[in-house]
Design a protein around this motif. Structure first.
Motif, short mmCIF file in Angstrom:
data_model
loop_
_atom_site.label_atom_id
_atom_site.label_comp_id
_atom_site.label_asym_id
_atom_site.label_seq_id
_atom_site.Cartn_x
_atom_site.Cartn_y
_atom_site.Cartn_z
N ASN A 282 0.82 -1.20 0.00
CA ASN A 282 0.00 0.00 0.00
C ASN A 282 0.86 1.26 0.00
O ASN A 282 1.97 1.26 0.55
N ILE A 283 0.34 2.33 -0.58
CA ILE A 283 0.89 3.66 -0.38
C ILE A 283 -0.23 4.53 0.18
O ILE A 283 -1.29 4.69 -0.45
N ILE A 284 -0.01 5.07 1.37
CA ILE A 284 -0.97 5.91 2.06
C ILE A 284 -0.37 7.31 2.19
O ILE A 284 0.72 7.48 2.75
N ILE A 285 -1.07 8.33 1.67
CA ILE A 285 -0.58 9.71 1.67
C ILE A 285 -1.63 10.61 2.30
O ILE A 285 -2.81 10.55 1.93
N GLY B 118 13.34 10.22 -4.46
CA GLY B 118 12.85 8.86 -4.52
C GLY B 118 12.44 8.39 -3.13
O GLY B 118 13.11 8.71 -2.14
N ILE B 119 11.35 7.65 -3.05
CA ILE B 119 10.86 7.14 -1.77
C ILE B 119 10.81 5.63 -1.87
O ILE B 119 10.05 5.06 -2.67
N SER B 120 11.59 4.98 -1.04
CA SER B 120 11.74 3.54 -1.12
C SER B 120 10.74 2.81 -0.23
O SER B 120 10.07 3.40 0.62
N LYS B 121 10.65 1.53 -0.42
CA LYS B 121 9.72 0.67 0.31
C LYS B 121 9.95 0.74 1.82
O LYS B 121 11.07 0.96 2.29
N GLY B 122 8.87 0.58 2.58
CA GLY B 122 8.95 0.49 4.02
C GLY B 122 9.13 1.79 4.76
O GLY B 122 9.35 1.80 5.97
N VAL B 123 9.02 2.93 4.07
CA VAL B 123 9.29 4.24 4.67
C VAL B 123 8.03 4.81 5.32
O VAL B 123 6.93 4.66 4.80
N PHE B 124 8.21 5.50 6.46
CA PHE B 124 7.16 6.32 7.05
C PHE B 124 7.70 7.74 7.18
O PHE B 124 8.68 7.99 7.88
N ILE B 125 7.08 8.68 6.46
CA ILE B 125 7.46 10.09 6.52
C ILE B 125 6.37 10.80 7.33
O ILE B 125 5.24 10.92 6.86
N SER C 54 5.07 -1.55 2.38
CA SER C 54 4.22 -0.39 2.14
C SER C 54 4.92 0.91 2.52
O SER C 54 5.89 0.92 3.29
N ILE C 55 4.39 2.01 1.98
CA ILE C 55 4.89 3.37 2.24
C ILE C 55 3.78 4.19 2.88
O ILE C 55 2.64 4.16 2.40
N TYR C 56 4.13 4.92 3.95
CA TYR C 56 3.18 5.79 4.64
C TYR C 56 3.74 7.20 4.70
O TYR C 56 4.87 7.41 5.15
N ILE C 57 2.95 8.16 4.26
CA ILE C 57 3.34 9.56 4.27
C ILE C 57 2.25 10.34 4.99
O ILE C 57 1.07 10.23 4.64
N GLY C 58 2.63 11.13 6.00
CA GLY C 58 1.66 11.84 6.83
C GLY C 58 1.07 13.06 6.14
O GLY C 58 1.06 13.18 4.91
#
Length: 286
Positions: A93-96, A144-151, A130-134
């Motif tokens: 998932n990518i959640i923004i 670039g935003i790699s897998k498993g990142v939480f910003i 998955s990637i999560y961005i607040g």
């Protein structure tokens, strides 16, 4: 809300007349797109089955969203992308969040595309994540935003940076790999170029007070990406995932929902939430 039912069980929720320059290619079945309001330049390719794309109100995505199977893409209200490629593969998932601002030539990918194996055990090493961005995250040109990142909410990603680990709220992160280079900052959408600031306007804006983007960690308000991920993994179909994301994220506008700082509790269970999706009045359009 209109329910547009297409072939092979693919469904689009929302008023298509409010979507400017919308493009979609359904290559699989049982996929869902949910439009919460208006959008611009949404371009989605569903390469297989059972995916969900949730687009909030006043979202602009100049670029592409690509999903394979059992994936989710969620973009909340007022987020804008100058040019981005969102690649969501292998049931991730990518959640923004809300009010994010992405520059151009940016990519975010949940996978490495090719397996890497351990030479002794033959076991795979590089699983997709998955990637999560607040909320209110600014991502600079060619990042670039790699897998498993939480910003976390309120952070800044510098131009040409490669994000491979967690970034905390109200920080600037830059480099390859990206590292935190400054904390205790907040940023504003005021466009210095568009407004053509003069020397006088620059001097006038040396101090700009705004409490809206100064985040704090609030355990009672924090929605842990880990808790969201666990729940999404437990749900079987795209419709169930849509209801969950609508109820837990879209109807939770708490300022500090994705605010996070170093050494604070992260693995927090979801609190009770109201189920609101079933209150939406759907009108079939087919």
């Amino acid at each position: 809300m209109l329910e547009n039912i297409g072939e092979n069980g693919n469904i689009i929720y929302g008023d298509l007349s409010k979507q400017l320059n919308f493009k979609c290619d359904f290559k699989g079945k049982n996929n869902i797109i949910f439009f919460a309001g208006r959008s611009k330049n949404i371009n989605i390719t569903f390469h297989s089955d059972n995916n969900l794309v949730f687009i909030g109100n006043c979202v602009r995505v100049n670029g592409s969203i690509s999903l394979t199977k059992d994936c989710c893409c969620y973009i909340d209200d007022d987020s804008s992308f100058g040019g981005v490629s969102l690649r969501i593969y292998e049931a991730t998932n990518i959640i923004i969040g809300m009010d994010c601002m992405f520059s151009w030539s940016i990519w975010a990918s949940t996978c490495d595309y090719h397996p890497i194996m351990d030479i002794n055990s033959n076991n795979r090493l590089n699983f997709s994540k998955s990637i999560y961005i607040g909320d209110h995250v600014w991502c600079g040109q060619e990042a670039g935003i790699s897998k498993g990142v939480f910003i976390a909410s309120g952070s800044v990603i510098g131009a040409k940076s490669m994000v491979v680990k967690q970034c905390y709220s109200n920080t600037i992160n830059a480099g390859n790999p990206a590292k935190q280079i400054k904390n205790d900052i907040f940023w504003l959408r005021d466009d210095i170029f568009e407004q053509k600031w003069s020397k006088e306007e620059t001097l006038k804006n040396l101090n700009m007070s705004n409490e809206n983007f100064k985040y704090i960690y609030d355990k009672d308000k924090f929605i842990s990406p880990k808790a969201i991920e666990n729940m999404l993994n437990s749900l079987i179909n795209a419709k169930d995932k849509l209801e969950f994301l609508y109820d837990v994220i879209y109807n939770n506008k708490s300022k500090n929902r994705f605010a996070y700082f170093e050494n604070y509790p992260y693995d927090i269970s979801l609190t009770q939430y109201k189920k609101r999706f079933n209150n939406i009045k759907l009108k079939s359009n087919f």
